[in-house]
Design an enzyme around this catalytic site. Structure first.
Site, short mmCIF file in Angstrom:
data_model
loop_
_atom_site.label_atom_id
_atom_site.label_comp_id
_atom_site.label_asym_id
_atom_site.label_seq_id
_atom_site.Cartn_x
_atom_site.Cartn_y
_atom_site.Cartn_z
N LYS A 49 45.82 61.83 5.27
CA LYS A 49 46.94 62.05 5.94
C LYS A 49 47.41 61.29 7.17
O LYS A 49 48.43 60.59 6.90
CB LYS A 49 47.63 63.42 5.96
CG LYS A 49 47.47 64.43 4.77
CD LYS A 49 47.50 65.95 4.94
CE LYS A 49 47.43 66.66 3.61
NZ LYS A 49 47.35 67.94 3.86
N GLN A 93 47.09 72.69 8.27
CA GLN A 93 46.36 72.50 6.85
C GLN A 93 45.57 74.14 6.41
O GLN A 93 45.22 74.64 7.19
CB GLN A 93 45.26 71.52 7.40
CG GLN A 93 44.42 71.21 6.22
CD GLN A 93 44.77 70.48 5.33
OE1 GLN A 93 45.85 69.75 5.49
NE2 GLN A 93 44.27 70.55 4.09
N ASP A 116 55.47 71.12 3.87
CA ASP A 116 54.90 71.44 2.83
C ASP A 116 55.77 72.40 1.76
O ASP A 116 55.45 72.85 0.84
CB ASP A 116 53.60 72.50 2.92
CG ASP A 116 52.33 71.60 3.08
OD1 ASP A 116 52.14 70.68 2.52
OD2 ASP A 116 51.51 71.94 4.11
N1 GUN Z 1 44.95 72.29 1.79
C1 GUN Z 1 44.79 71.63 0.41
N2 GUN Z 1 45.91 70.73 0.23
C2 GUN Z 1 46.81 71.11 0.93
C3 GUN Z 1 48.23 70.82 1.20
O1 GUN Z 1 48.87 69.83 0.32
N3 GUN Z 1 48.83 71.25 2.36
C4 GUN Z 1 48.28 72.16 3.26
N4 GUN Z 1 48.81 72.69 4.01
N5 GUN Z 1 47.06 72.54 3.16
C5 GUN Z 1 46.46 72.03 2.01
#
Ligand code: GUN
Length: 279
Positions: A49, A93, A116
């Site tokens: 990311k 995350q 998200d």
């Molecule tokens: N863990 C695995 N995929 C994601 C995601 O898209 N967002 C977040 N916050 N955690 C994750």
């Protein structure tokens, strides 16, 4: 042989357009990521990311915490990020360490910075049919990919395996909003193959090898969200790609399908939140 739904190619196209847009912005969007604990996969995801943001000219800041971090410490950081006008998007995350109440943490994020789309505010809006500030990244990426290939959703039977808040539940809601007929399944579903065989669109988000050729009808569109290391050490998804791809109409590869689209959506969401905050 199925048509491959190429997530990398679409991600690159989205990145190209986003980079041009961001280049023209006098102030660049900023994404803050909170990473707590030492989950290996999470570290890789967060690094991806960060690298994607950098490529696009989006500022990104990662706040790392040890696995014994307290809830208060995380809540204080989120409060600080919520107040900071230079921060446009906040991502916590997942998974969080076990002693942390993930719902409390996620819902502390200001809805207009909830990149998200996971807060009760944004997921509630999705559920009621109102407009959330942004849609959850993975389901958004899946729909962008289906649309890119002109795959019809309205009136078709979509089966979603997996009921997580990150993928399964929002994917089902978004497909419903596009007028699909949606069936939700989980690892508890009896006679799973009988149901998946009726799917025009199958979204599998389990993280286990479950979907074989006897789970699918021949013209199905198969979206594989799972990603893990198989016994042979190779990266694979929920779907047995080699056998299933012979008969279905479309299929996402793993890697290179849904994963890149999740990142593309995160970058799109960061810019969307930035723009909404300028109003
Ligand atoms: N863990 C695995 N995929 C994601 C995601 O898209 N967002 C977040 N916050 N955690 C994750």
């Amino acid at each position: 042989m199925a048509v491959i739904l190429d997530g990398k190619k679409l991600r690159d196209k989205i990145f190209e357009q986003l980079a041009l847009k961001i280049e023209k912005m006098p102030v660049k969007p900023t994404l803050a990521v909170i990473l707590a604990g030492d989950d290996g996969a999470s570290k890789i995801y967060v690094n991806n990311k960060r690298k994607s943001a950098q490529k696009l000219g989006i500022n990104s800041v990662v706040y790392e915490y040890p696995s014994d971090v307290s809830e208060t410490e995380l809540l204080n950081k989120i409060d600080e990020l919520n107040r900071d006008k230079s921060v446009n998007a906040v991502l916590v995350q997942l998974p969080l360490p076990k002693h942390i109440d993930k719902f409390k943490i996620i819902n502390a994020i200001s809805p207009i910075k909830d990149v998200d789309g996971l807060t009760v505010y944004n997921s509630g809006k999705l559920f009621t049919g109102e407009k959330p500030y942004v849609y959850p990244c993975t389901p958004k990426g899946i729909l962008l990919l289906l649309d890119e290939y002109g795959i019809e959703i309205e009136g078709r039977h979509a089966v979603v395996i997996g009921r997580s808040n990150l993928v399964g539940k929002p994917a089902a809601q978004m497909l419903l909003r596009r007028n699909a007929t949606v069936t939700m399944c989980s690892s508890y579903t009896k006679n799973l193959a009988d149901i998946t065989k009726t799917a025009d669109i199958l979204v599998s988000a389990v993280g286990k090898s479950i979907v074989g050729e006897n789970y699918i009808k021949s013209d199905c569109v198969v979206v594989d969200v799972g990603i893990f290391k198989g016994d042979d050490g190779k990266t694979r998804g929920d779907v047995n790609f080699d056998s299933v791809s012979k008969s279905v109409s479309y299929i996402t590869p793993v890697p290179g399908g849904v994963g890149p689209m999740t990142i593309a959506s995160l970058m799109l969401n960061t810019v969307e939140l930035f723009e909404k905050q300028q109003l």
